[in-house]
Each structure stands twice: as structure tokens, then as C-alpha cells.
Design a protein around this motif. Structure first.
Motif, mmCIF file in Angstrom:
data_model
loop_
_atom_site.group_PDB
_atom_site.id
_atom_site.type_symbol
_atom_site.label_atom_id
_atom_site.label_comp_id
_atom_site.label_asym_id
_atom_site.label_seq_id
_atom_site.Cartn_x
_atom_site.Cartn_y
_atom_site.Cartn_z
ATOM 1 N N ARG A 1 7.671 18.529 -1.559
ATOM 2 C CA ARG A 1 6.908 17.386 -1.087
ATOM 3 C C ARG A 1 7.313 17.155 0.355
ATOM 4 N N ARG A 2 6.336 17.280 1.288
ATOM 5 C CA ARG A 2 6.588 17.108 2.720
ATOM 6 C C ARG A 2 7.712 18.027 3.218
ATOM 7 N N GLY A 3 7.716 19.251 2.705
ATOM 8 C CA GLY A 3 8.664 20.249 3.169
ATOM 9 C C GLY A 3 10.053 20.132 2.590
ATOM 10 N N ARG A 4 10.270 19.179 1.695
ATOM 11 C CA ARG A 4 11.576 18.986 1.060
ATOM 12 C C ARG A 4 11.416 19.156 -0.440
ATOM 13 N N ALA B 1 4.657 26.133 7.195
ATOM 14 C CA ALA B 1 5.562 25.358 8.042
ATOM 15 C C ALA B 1 4.950 24.014 8.420
ATOM 16 N N LYS B 2 3.644 23.997 8.649
ATOM 17 C CA LYS B 2 2.990 22.747 9.035
ATOM 18 C C LYS B 2 2.591 21.911 7.820
ATOM 19 N N LEU B 3 2.224 22.565 6.726
ATOM 20 C CA LEU B 3 1.761 21.830 5.553
ATOM 21 C C LEU B 3 2.889 21.120 4.821
ATOM 22 N N GLY B 4 4.113 21.639 4.924
ATOM 23 C CA GLY B 4 5.220 21.072 4.162
ATOM 24 C C GLY B 4 5.186 21.486 2.708
ATOM 25 N N LYS B 5 4.381 22.476 2.397
ATOM 26 C CA LYS B 5 4.320 23.041 1.055
ATOM 27 C C LYS B 5 3.841 24.474 1.209
ATOM 28 N N ALA B 6 3.927 25.221 0.135
ATOM 29 C CA ALA B 6 3.500 26.615 0.195
ATOM 30 C C ALA B 6 1.982 26.705 0.266
ATOM 31 N N VAL C 1 0.836 -1.202 0.000
ATOM 32 C CA VAL C 1 0.000 0.000 0.000
ATOM 33 C C VAL C 1 0.873 1.256 0.000
ATOM 34 N N GLU C 2 1.946 1.242 0.793
ATOM 35 C CA GLU C 2 2.825 2.415 0.835
ATOM 36 C C GLU C 2 3.559 2.599 -0.496
ATOM 37 N N PHE C 3 3.930 1.499 -1.154
ATOM 38 C CA PHE C 3 4.576 1.611 -2.464
ATOM 39 C C PHE C 3 3.616 2.221 -3.492
ATOM 40 N N ILE C 4 2.369 1.787 -3.478
ATOM 41 C CA ILE C 4 1.386 2.355 -4.411
ATOM 42 C C ILE C 4 1.220 3.850 -4.147
ATOM 43 N N HIS C 5 1.104 4.194 -2.868
ATOM 44 C CA HIS C 5 0.953 5.607 -2.507
ATOM 45 C C HIS C 5 2.161 6.422 -2.942
ATOM 46 N N SER C 6 3.363 5.917 -2.686
ATOM 47 C CA SER C 6 4.581 6.641 -3.046
ATOM 48 C C SER C 6 4.701 6.803 -4.556
ATOM 49 N N ALA C 7 4.328 5.765 -5.287
ATOM 50 C CA ALA C 7 4.376 5.846 -6.751
ATOM 51 C C ALA C 7 3.438 6.934 -7.265
ATOM 52 N N THR C 8 2.239 7.005 -6.688
ATOM 53 C CA THR C 8 1.295 8.029 -7.144
ATOM 54 C C THR C 8 1.784 9.430 -6.794
ATOM 55 N N LEU C 9 2.485 9.577 -5.647
ATOM 56 C CA LEU C 9 3.028 10.885 -5.283
ATOM 57 C C LEU C 9 4.083 11.337 -6.292
ATOM 58 N N LEU C 10 4.956 10.412 -6.685
ATOM 59 C CA LEU C 10 5.970 10.756 -7.684
ATOM 60 C C LEU C 10 5.315 11.207 -8.979
ATOM 61 N N HIS C 11 4.306 10.481 -9.413
ATOM 62 C CA HIS C 11 3.617 10.848 -10.647
ATOM 63 C C HIS C 11 2.847 12.155 -10.491
ATOM 64 N N ASP C 12 2.199 12.326 -9.326
ATOM 65 C CA ASP C 12 1.443 13.564 -9.059
ATOM 66 C C ASP C 12 2.331 14.795 -9.151
ATOM 67 N N ASP C 13 3.513 14.715 -8.550
ATOM 68 C CA ASP C 13 4.395 15.879 -8.521
ATOM 69 C C ASP C 13 4.868 16.255 -9.920
ATOM 70 N N VAL C 14 5.019 15.258 -10.778
ATOM 71 C CA VAL C 14 5.389 15.544 -12.172
ATOM 72 C C VAL C 14 4.232 16.229 -12.886
ATOM 73 N N VAL C 15 3.040 15.666 -12.731
ATOM 74 C CA VAL C 15 1.863 16.233 -13.400
ATOM 75 C C VAL C 15 1.585 17.654 -12.910
ATOM 76 N N ASP C 16 1.727 17.859 -11.592
ATOM 77 C CA ASP C 16 1.417 19.167 -11.005
ATOM 78 C C ASP C 16 2.577 20.154 -11.089
ATOM 79 N N GLY C 17 3.763 19.674 -11.451
ATOM 80 C CA GLY C 17 4.931 20.554 -11.479
ATOM 81 C C GLY C 17 5.305 21.043 -10.104
ATOM 82 N N SER C 18 5.123 20.189 -9.081
ATOM 83 C CA SER C 18 5.381 20.591 -7.698
ATOM 84 C C SER C 18 6.876 20.680 -7.412
ATOM 85 N N ASP C 19 7.247 21.653 -6.609
ATOM 86 C CA ASP C 19 8.649 21.817 -6.206
ATOM 87 C C ASP C 19 8.917 21.258 -4.816
#
Length: 338
Positions: free
Chosen positions: A107-110, A235-240, A87-105
């Protein structure tokens, strides 16, 4: 500018997932060890990039649900550890793909993986994590479990495409928005909780109850996330704060404010969300409109509604520490500030 969302100051001590974490700690340690082992690859970039995401923290809420549901169902075997890692691998994979699609800089403050290694590497390592997840499913050897988790993976992908097709469209309906978050977020919560009664060979009613708990918890969780994008702190969200706004992402607060606004306000939303013509004053003005039309408060009220359904789904189970921890997890999902 952001307005911090608050709840009644007279409420009890703020709910947390501390009890859930404590009850699942031993198994979660085994899950983390399995995740580390399964990220191994002779291609050095794969474990490096995957570890950047997986070790970045996060609540590990989905694998926690798998472990807790196994305890709730009295499961005595070992398969729940593999399924929690899956389940964690599926979630992590979707996060990687999400950040590419969204152009995010971030993730979790890093810095997001795609900001460091690029989009191609992020997508391919996300694919690698998906394959690891399916290897774990096969090792468990349950066709029912394979069906649940493979279906969840398919539905998540459909949710991504549906969100893409509604991107920057201010006329998106609340029903369509709910379809997106059920697919993108809640479906994996549901699957994470449902697989445990399957391997424990519990009655169909218990399987349906835990699937419902996960689904409604996931919906509530995402509704709060979308409200916090306009009412949290960076600071709490880990994103802007305002990332969804800057991307023109149509979430429930915007949908409600658009529907309740006058012609001038709708013209504003069309400019900033569809044309993405934004200036420094636009985010504060957007937050003011969301407050004026009670869009954030009503989004949280909907989260409470789905939270109540998640709690009701656990009514089938006897009282005990695990059930109480899962109930408190619903409260945490709704009242959290990050």
C-alpha cells in the motif's frame, strides 16, 4: 512488462495539485494534527497500525477537496477541519478493508497493514477509524452533513459487495463497472466536496455543483488508476504493475478488450481472469491485447469525458485561485502517471 501511458508531448507543463496544496496548507496542517490526536488509544496496536497507513503519504486529495470547497464557498468557521479529518478517516478505513479483501501486500509502496499485523487487526482498526469519523460528524452537529457522510459510507460498502459479486467475471458490463467505481471511489470524493457548502449555508445549486464536481472527478480518477495498473511503473504507483491482473479484477480496460476480442482472446481472458491460471507470459500478452484493441486509450478517453463534466460543474463559481486550483486538479487526475 508494461507500457507507460503518455499524452501529447506538446502539451503545457504537466498539471499538478501543487496549487491546491499551497492554498490549503494551513488548514491541512490542522487536519493532520487532528487525525494524529484522534488516532490515540490506550490499545497500543490501534495507533500503531493506523499511523502506519495514515502517515504513509498519499495525496490527501479527499480532505483537500473539503478544505478547498470551504474556501470556495467563503466558509469562516472551524467545522471544515473536522470534516476533512472525518473524510480521511473514512478513506483510510476503506483502504484497510480493501487490502484485506484483495489480499494486497503493498500500500503506497510500503507493506500493507494486513501483511504486517494480519487481517483481523486490519479489519478491526478499520472499524475503529470509522467510529472516529462518526464521532467527528456528530461534533459538527449538522444533520445534513451526517446524512451525506453516513450515506457515503453505506454506498462505499455496497460498492465493495457489488465488486465482490462481479469478481473474476469477464462478462461484467461497463455499466456495472461504473456502478462499482461510483460507489467505491467517486461517492467519497462527492461527499468530501458537498459537505462544505452545507456548513457554509450556501444555496442548493452550489451544493449540487460541488457534489457533481467530486463525483465526476472521482470517476475520472479511478478510470486512470485502472489504466495505470497496466500502463504505469511500479516505482511511481507504489504497487506492482499488473496487481489487478493477478487478482483477476475486472476493470474497464479488460472489459473493453474482452468485448472487442475474438474467440481465442476471450478464452485467454477467461483463463487468466476467471480461473486465475496465469504464467509469466500472460501479463505481457494481456497488455498487448489491451493495446491492440485500444482499451487503455479508450479508458483514458472516458476519464477525459468525466473530467470535462467535473470542470463544467465549477462554472457556477466566480474565477479565483481556488477555482483554478480545483480545475487543475481535474487535469492532474487525468494526466498523472501514478
Amino acid at each position: 512488462m508494461a507500457v507507460v501511458l503518455t499524452f501529447d508531448d506538446k502539451r503545457r507543463k504537466a498539471p499538478s495539485i501543487d496549487a491546491l496544496v499551497a492554498l490549503t496548507a494551513a488548514d491541512l496542517e490542522r487536519v493532520n494534527a487532528m487525525i494524529a490526536a484522534r488516532m490515540s488509544s490506550p490499545v497500543s496496536l490501534i495507533p500503531k497500525l493506523a499511523d502506519h497507513l495514515v502517515s504513509a503519504g498519499g495525496k490527501r486529495l479527499r480532505p483537500l477537496l473539503t478544505i478547498a470547497a470551504a474556501q470556495l464557498c467563503g466558509y469562516q468557521g472551524e467545522h471544515h477541519v473536522k470534516l476533512a479529518a472525518c473524510v480521511e478517516f473514512i478513506h483510510s478505513a476503506t483502504l484497510l478493508h480493501d487490502d484485506v479483501v484483495d489480499g494486497s501486500d503493498l500500500r503506497r509502496g510500503r507493506p500493507a497493514a494486513n501483511a504486517i499485523w494480519g487481517n483481523k487487526a486490519s479489519v478491526l482498526v478499520g472499524d475503529f477509524l470509522f467510529t472516529r469519523a462518526f464521532e467527528l460528524m456528530v461534533e459538527v452537529g449538522s444533520l445534513e452533513v451526517l446524512g451525506i457522510l453516513s450515506n457515503a459510507s453505506s454506498v462505499i460498502a455496497e460498492g465493495e459487495v457489488l465488486q465482490l459479486s462481479t469478481a473474476n467475471n469477464t462478462t461484467t458490463s461497463e455499466n456495472t463497472y461504473l456502478e462499482v467505481i461510483k460507489a467505491k471511489t467517486a461517492k467519497l470524493f462527492s461527499a468530501a466536496a458537498e459537505v462544505s457548502p452545507v456548513i457554509a449555508e450556501r444555496p442548493t445549486a452550489e451544493r449540487a455543483a460541488l457534489a457533481s464536481y467530486g463525483m465526476n472527478l472521482g470517476i475520472a480518477f479511478q478510470l486512470v488508476d485502472d489504466a495505470l495498473d497496466y500502463g504505469g511503473t511500479a516505482a511511481k504507483l507504489g504497487k506492482a504493475v499488473g496487481d489487478d491482473f493477478r487478482e483477476g479484477k475486472i476493470t474497464l480496460p479488460v472489459i473493453l478488450a474482452f468485448l472487442r476480442g475474438d474467440a481465442t482472446e476471450r478464452t485467454f481472458w477467461t483463463r487468466v481472469m476467471e480461473a486465475l491460471e496465469q504464467n509469466d507470459a500472460d501479463l505481457p500478452h494481456a497488455i498487448e491485447l489491451l493495446q491492440r484493441h485500444h482499451a487503455l486509450a479508450d479508458t483514458l478517453e472516458r476519464a477525459r469525458h468525466y473530467g470535462a463534466m467535473a470542470r463544467d460543474a465549477l462554472g457556477l463559481f466566480a474565477d479565483g485561485p481556488v477555482k483554478r486550483a480545483l480545475l487543475e486538479t481535474v487535469d492532474f487526475a487525468i494526466e498523472r502517471t501514478h
